[in-house]
Design a protein around this motif. Structure first.
Motif, PDB file in Angstrom:
ATOM      1  N   HIS A   1      58.331 -67.633  37.383  1.00 15.88           N
ATOM      2  CA  HIS A   1      57.819 -66.278  37.211  1.00 15.88           C
ATOM      3  C   HIS A   1      57.906 -65.507  38.531  1.00 15.88           C
ATOM      4  O   HIS A   1      58.287 -64.322  38.546  1.00 15.88           O
ATOM      5  CB  HIS A   1      56.367 -66.308  36.718  1.00 15.88           C
ATOM      6  N   ALA A   2      57.557 -66.163  39.636  1.00 11.78           N
ATOM      7  CA  ALA A   2      57.687 -65.525  40.947  1.00 11.78           C
ATOM      8  C   ALA A   2      59.161 -65.242  41.257  1.00 11.78           C
ATOM      9  O   ALA A   2      59.508 -64.177  41.794  1.00 11.78           O
ATOM     10  CB  ALA A   2      57.072 -66.424  42.024  1.00 11.78           C
ATOM     11  N   PHE A   3      60.041 -66.181  40.922  1.00  9.08           N
ATOM     12  CA  PHE A   3      61.478 -66.021  41.144  1.00  9.08           C
ATOM     13  C   PHE A   3      61.992 -64.797  40.378  1.00  9.08           C
ATOM     14  O   PHE A   3      62.727 -63.961  40.921  1.00  9.08           O
ATOM     15  CB  PHE A   3      62.195 -67.299  40.687  1.00  9.08           C
ATOM     16  N   ARG A   4      61.596 -64.665  39.128  1.00  3.15           N
ATOM     17  CA  ARG A   4      62.051 -63.534  38.303  1.00  3.15           C
ATOM     18  C   ARG A   4      61.544 -62.200  38.862  1.00  3.15           C
ATOM     19  O   ARG A   4      62.289 -61.209  38.905  1.00  3.15           O
ATOM     20  CB  ARG A   4      61.574 -63.707  36.862  1.00  3.15           C
ATOM     21  N   THR A   5      60.290 -62.166  39.311  1.00  4.31           N
ATOM     22  CA  THR A   5      59.752 -60.944  39.905  1.00  4.31           C
ATOM     23  C   THR A   5      60.546 -60.542  41.135  1.00  4.31           C
ATOM     24  O   THR A   5      60.847 -59.358  41.348  1.00  4.31           O
ATOM     25  CB  THR A   5      58.274 -61.146  40.278  1.00  4.31           C
ATOM     26  N   PHE A   6      60.914 -61.525  41.945  1.00 13.49           N
ATOM     27  CA  PHE A   6      61.697 -61.255  43.149  1.00 13.49           C
ATOM     28  C   PHE A   6      63.084 -60.709  42.799  1.00 13.49           C
ATOM     29  O   PHE A   6      63.560 -59.750  43.414  1.00 13.49           O
ATOM     30  CB  PHE A   6      61.819 -62.543  43.977  1.00 13.49           C
ATOM     31  N   VAL A   7      63.742 -61.293  41.798  1.00 12.54           N
ATOM     32  CA  VAL A   7      65.069 -60.817  41.396  1.00 12.54           C
ATOM     33  C   VAL A   7      64.984 -59.402  40.830  1.00 12.54           C
ATOM     34  O   VAL A   7      65.862 -58.560  41.077  1.00 12.54           O
ATOM     35  CB  VAL A   7      65.720 -61.790  40.387  1.00 12.54           C
ATOM     36  N   ARG A   8      63.939 -59.112  40.088  1.00 17.86           N
ATOM     37  CA  ARG A   8      63.749 -57.748  39.582  1.00 17.86           C
ATOM     38  C   ARG A   8      63.565 -56.771  40.736  1.00 17.86           C
ATOM     39  O   ARG A   8      64.049 -55.631  40.681  1.00 17.86           O
ATOM     40  CB  ARG A   8      62.541 -57.688  38.633  1.00 17.86           C
ATOM     41  N   TRP A   9      62.865 -57.189  41.763  1.00 14.90           N
ATOM     42  CA  TRP A   9      62.734 -56.356  42.968  1.00 14.90           C
ATOM     43  C   TRP A   9      64.102 -56.090  43.569  1.00 14.90           C
ATOM     44  O   TRP A   9      64.413 -54.960  43.969  1.00 14.90           O
ATOM     45  CB  TRP A   9      61.820 -57.048  43.971  1.00 14.90           C
ATOM     46  N   ALA A  10      64.959 -57.123  43.646  1.00 16.21           N
ATOM     47  CA  ALA A  10      66.313 -56.958  44.190  1.00 16.21           C
ATOM     48  C   ALA A  10      67.149 -56.034  43.314  1.00 16.21           C
ATOM     49  O   ALA A  10      68.093 -55.394  43.801  1.00 16.21           O
ATOM     50  CB  ALA A  10      66.993 -58.318  44.319  1.00 16.21           C
ATOM     51  N   ASN A  11      66.794 -55.944  42.032  1.00 13.91           N
ATOM     52  CA  ASN A  11      67.465 -54.999  41.129  1.00 13.91           C
ATOM     53  C   ASN A  11      66.932 -53.569  41.282  1.00 13.91           C
ATOM     54  O   ASN A  11      67.366 -52.660  40.569  1.00 13.91           O
ATOM     55  CB  ASN A  11      67.271 -55.411  39.673  1.00 13.91           C
ATOM     56  N   GLY A  12      65.979 -53.384  42.181  1.00 13.50           N
ATOM     57  CA  GLY A  12      65.386 -52.063  42.369  1.00 13.50           C
ATOM     58  C   GLY A  12      64.279 -51.755  41.392  1.00 13.50           C
ATOM     59  O   GLY A  12      63.891 -50.599  41.219  1.00 13.50           O
ATOM     60  N   LEU A  13      63.729 -52.796  40.734  1.00  7.22           N
ATOM     61  CA  LEU A  13      62.723 -52.615  39.691  1.00  7.22           C
ATOM     62  C   LEU A  13      61.353 -53.123  40.113  1.00  7.22           C
ATOM     63  O   LEU A  13      60.507 -53.401  39.275  1.00  7.22           O
ATOM     64  CB  LEU A  13      63.163 -53.337  38.409  1.00  7.22           C
ATOM     65  N   GLY A  14      61.150 -53.285  41.418  1.00  7.00           N
ATOM     66  CA  GLY A  14      59.877 -53.822  41.889  1.00  7.00           C
ATOM     67  C   GLY A  14      58.704 -52.925  41.552  1.00  7.00           C
ATOM     68  O   GLY A  14      58.825 -51.701  41.532  1.00  7.00           O
ATOM     69  N   LYS A  15      57.575 -53.541  41.265  1.00  3.75           N
ATOM     70  CA  LYS A  15      56.363 -52.804  40.938  1.00  3.75           C
ATOM     71  C   LYS A  15      55.604 -52.495  42.220  1.00  3.75           C
ATOM     72  O   LYS A  15      55.104 -53.379  42.894  1.00  3.75           O
ATOM     73  CB  LYS A  15      55.488 -53.643  39.998  1.00  3.75           C
ATOM     74  N   GLY A  16      55.562 -51.217  42.579  1.00  3.91           N
ATOM     75  CA  GLY A  16      54.808 -50.801  43.758  1.00  3.91           C
ATOM     76  C   GLY A  16      55.542 -50.984  45.071  1.00  3.91           C
ATOM     77  O   GLY A  16      55.064 -50.557  46.108  1.00  3.91           O
ATOM     78  N   TYR A  17      56.704 -51.609  45.064  1.00  6.97           N
ATOM     79  CA  TYR A  17      57.463 -51.824  46.300  1.00  6.97           C
ATOM     80  C   TYR A  17      58.937 -51.759  45.920  1.00  6.97           C
ATOM     81  O   TYR A  17      59.585 -52.764  45.722  1.00  6.97           O
ATOM     82  CB  TYR A  17      57.100 -53.169  46.924  1.00  6.97           C
ATOM     83  N   ARG A  18      59.453 -50.549  45.780  1.00  9.79           N
ATOM     84  CA  ARG A  18      60.815 -50.358  45.292  1.00  9.79           C
ATOM     85  C   ARG A  18      61.780 -50.205  46.462  1.00  9.79           C
ATOM     86  O   ARG A  18      61.440 -49.682  47.517  1.00  9.79           O
ATOM     87  CB  ARG A  18      60.897 -49.136  44.376  1.00  9.79           C
ATOM     88  N   ILE A  19      63.015 -50.641  46.227  1.00 10.32           N
ATOM     89  CA  ILE A  19      64.070 -50.535  47.218  1.00 10.32           C
ATOM     90  C   ILE A  19      65.338 -50.074  46.512  1.00 10.32           C
ATOM     91  O   ILE A  19      65.430 -50.061  45.292  1.00 10.32           O
ATOM     92  CB  ILE A  19      64.350 -51.901  47.899  1.00 10.32           C
ATOM     93  N   ASP A  20      66.333 -49.672  47.296  1.00 10.33           N
ATOM     94  CA  ASP A  20      67.652 -49.453  46.722  1.00 10.33           C
ATOM     95  C   ASP A  20      68.182 -50.816  46.267  1.00 10.33           C
ATOM     96  O   ASP A  20      68.070 -51.805  47.001  1.00 10.33           O
ATOM     97  CB  ASP A  20      68.592 -48.845  47.760  1.00 10.33           C
ATOM     98  N   PRO A  21      68.743 -50.893  45.057  1.00 15.63           N
ATOM     99  CA  PRO A  21      69.145 -52.201  44.515  1.00 15.63           C
ATOM    100  C   PRO A  21      70.059 -52.985  45.450  1.00 15.63           C
ATOM    101  O   PRO A  21      70.986 -52.443  46.045  1.00 15.63           O
ATOM    102  CB  PRO A  21      69.873 -51.820  43.220  1.00 15.63           C
ATOM    103  N   LEU A  22      69.759 -54.284  45.586  1.00 14.80           N
ATOM    104  CA  LEU A  22      70.625 -55.193  46.339  1.00 14.80           C
ATOM    105  C   LEU A  22      71.684 -55.798  45.435  1.00 14.80           C
ATOM    106  O   LEU A  22      72.699 -56.305  45.906  1.00 14.80           O
ATOM    107  CB  LEU A  22      69.788 -56.316  46.964  1.00 14.80           C
ATOM    108  N   THR A  23      71.425 -55.767  44.126  1.00 20.09           N
ATOM    109  CA  THR A  23      72.344 -56.364  43.160  1.00 20.09           C
ATOM    110  C   THR A  23      72.071 -55.762  41.787  1.00 20.09           C
ATOM    111  O   THR A  23      70.985 -55.216  41.541  1.00 20.09           O
ATOM    112  CB  THR A  23      72.157 -57.897  43.096  1.00 20.09           C
TER     113      THR A  23
END
Length: 448
Positions: A217-239
């Motif tokens: 579950h933590a792994f999936r949350t991290f990958v979603r963050w890398a997709n630019g879909l992070g909750k409360g901490y968004r970035i330009d997508p890495l992938t």
């Protein structure tokens, strides 16, 4: 992997503050595989400082610059805080610069040359393509990005940080075992399954499915963050790749909660224990009466007693959902508190290590004859097994005892959840809906 640590050579400086102080130059060490280099950062921090009472305070702990909380107007201490704040920001910049430079080398399949780390910190790598690389950012390797995620996330709780660090360390061991460097674009459902098999039986230690599900579950949350879909901490997508879209993590499974009846709790309270266990018994019974987690109980002081109730903000949800839980104290709880009102400090009780507390709970229940069999779910096999309640007991049994007995009386999850700190609709709380034969008999009798 990176390490920032104080250089062993000390020198005196008259330029930093009005008086001479000892300062450290912070050194950097980066190591991964066969790469291991040290370099000077040019960042200096005071070795220590003292508060107004003359107590020594360290400015360095666990590899990070510690920024002291200045609670009094002292120009020298405020200067130290400002110096440390500036140093911390510069070290963040250095770590980010090195991570980007390492990622660029890995993309080109090149290795750092001797002195490369010092050149990067000094801003001179001798790479003619550096400007071009900056124009077109390259996604760092997965574990590097995970470190950036951990260090840069503004609202991760301490528990979440530990979970993500465990994930990162496990991924790094997987990389070493398989001889690969994980990348976002190369991640696939098949690789996730291989990683799962690695975690399940790493070094012959069989881990439970619940442990793996939590990690994934933590792994999936991290990958979603890398997709630019992070909750409360968004970035330009890495992938744009997310293998979890095609991979089922599964769900955690737990048995029906078991808890002490009020009669068993009273039996424990009345049992004649030697002084040390009697103190542990009092703490446990008090926890049964307010239903908090042990981490919250250990943090409580007399200031948490407000108008005849215990008030606290649960640590587990403090970052995500900071709510104040207020539990009125009944006569049992007030009597226990009165026994320790003069214990010499502001803590509610003379607490010991939580590990010893858990061991003593098992011992106390067995000595008091509370040994009935309960059904539990084996964490590895997921098969139901019968075990003595005293053998399965821990501090969390007190929380379950509070919730179970309240729910048995009022059958209102929202009301009980307000006293236990569970959110409305909590999955954890939902397990308490099927906990008692008497409740089941009462419901069936309504059909007569």
């Amino acid at each position: 992997r990176s390490t920032l640590f104080p250089y062993t050579t000390l020198f005196r400086s008259r330029d930093v503050l009005s008086d001479q102080i000892t300062v450290f130059e912070v050194m950097a060490r980066y190591h991964s595989g066969g790469f291991d280099q040290y370099a000077k950062t040019g960042v200096f921090v005071p070795a220590s400082f003292t508060d107004r009472n003359g107590n020594k305070k360290l400015t360095w702990a666990e590899g990070f610059v510690v920024i002291p909380k200045i609670s009094y107007a002292d120009d020298e201490q405020i200067k130290i805080r400002d110096i440390l704040t500036e140093a911390k920001e510069r070290l963040k910049e250095i770590d980010a610069d090195v991570s980007r430079a390492l990622a660029a080398l890995q993309v080109k399949n090149e290795k750092p040359y001797k002195g490369w780390l010092q050149d990067v910190i000094n801003g001179d790598t001798g790479d003619d393509d550096q400007d071009a690389a900056e124009e077109k950012p390259v996604a760092p390797p997965l574990c590097v990005a995970l470190s950036n995620f951990i260090n840069g996330h503004p609202s991760l709780s301490r528990g979440s940080i530990m979970r993500y660090k465990t994930l990162r360390n496990t991924l790094q061991r997987y990389e070493a075992d398989r001889g690969v460097v994980l990348t976002f674009d190369g991640l696939s459902p098949e690789q996730l399954q291989d990683f799962r098999a690695f975690v399940k039986d790493e070094d012959g230690v069989t881990r439970s499915d619940n442990y793996i599900v939590t990690m994934f579950h933590a792994f999936r949350t991290f990958v979603r963050w890398a997709n630019g879909l992070g909750k409360g901490y968004r970035i330009d997508p890495l992938t744009t790749n997310n293998p979890f879209d095609l991979y089922s993590i599964g769900s955690e499974q737990y048995g029906t909660p078991f808890y002490l009846t009020i009669e068993e709790r009273n039996l424990l309270e009345a049992f004649d224990f030697p002084p040390r266990l009697a103190r542990q018994r009092d703490i446990f019974v008090f926890q049964c009466l307010i239903g908090c987690r042990v981490s919250d109980l250990w943090s409580m002081t007399k200031a948490n007693i407000v108008d005849g109730a215990i008030e606290y903000i649960p640590k587990k949800t403090k970052e995500e959902r900071p709510i104040t839980v207020r539990v009125p104290l009944n006569s049992h709880a007030r009597a226990i508190l009165d026994k320790y009102k003069d214990n010499g400090d502001e803590r509610l009780f003379p607490f010991v290590a939580q590990q010893q507390y858990n061991l003593d709970i098992k011992d106390m229940l067995e000595k008091a004859g509370i040994t009935r069999m309960v059904t539990v779910l084996d964490p590895v096999t997921r098969e139901e097994v019968k075990r003595r309640i005293c053998d399965e007991a821990s501090s969390h049994l007190a929380r379950r005892t509070f919730i179970g007995n309240l729910y048995k009386q009022v059958k209102d999850p929202n009301l009980v959840g307000k006293l236990s700190g569970h959110s409305e609709g909590s999955k954890a709380f939902a397990r308490y809906r099927d906990i008692d034969d008497d409740m089941a008999k009462e419901l069936v009798s309504m059909l007569e």
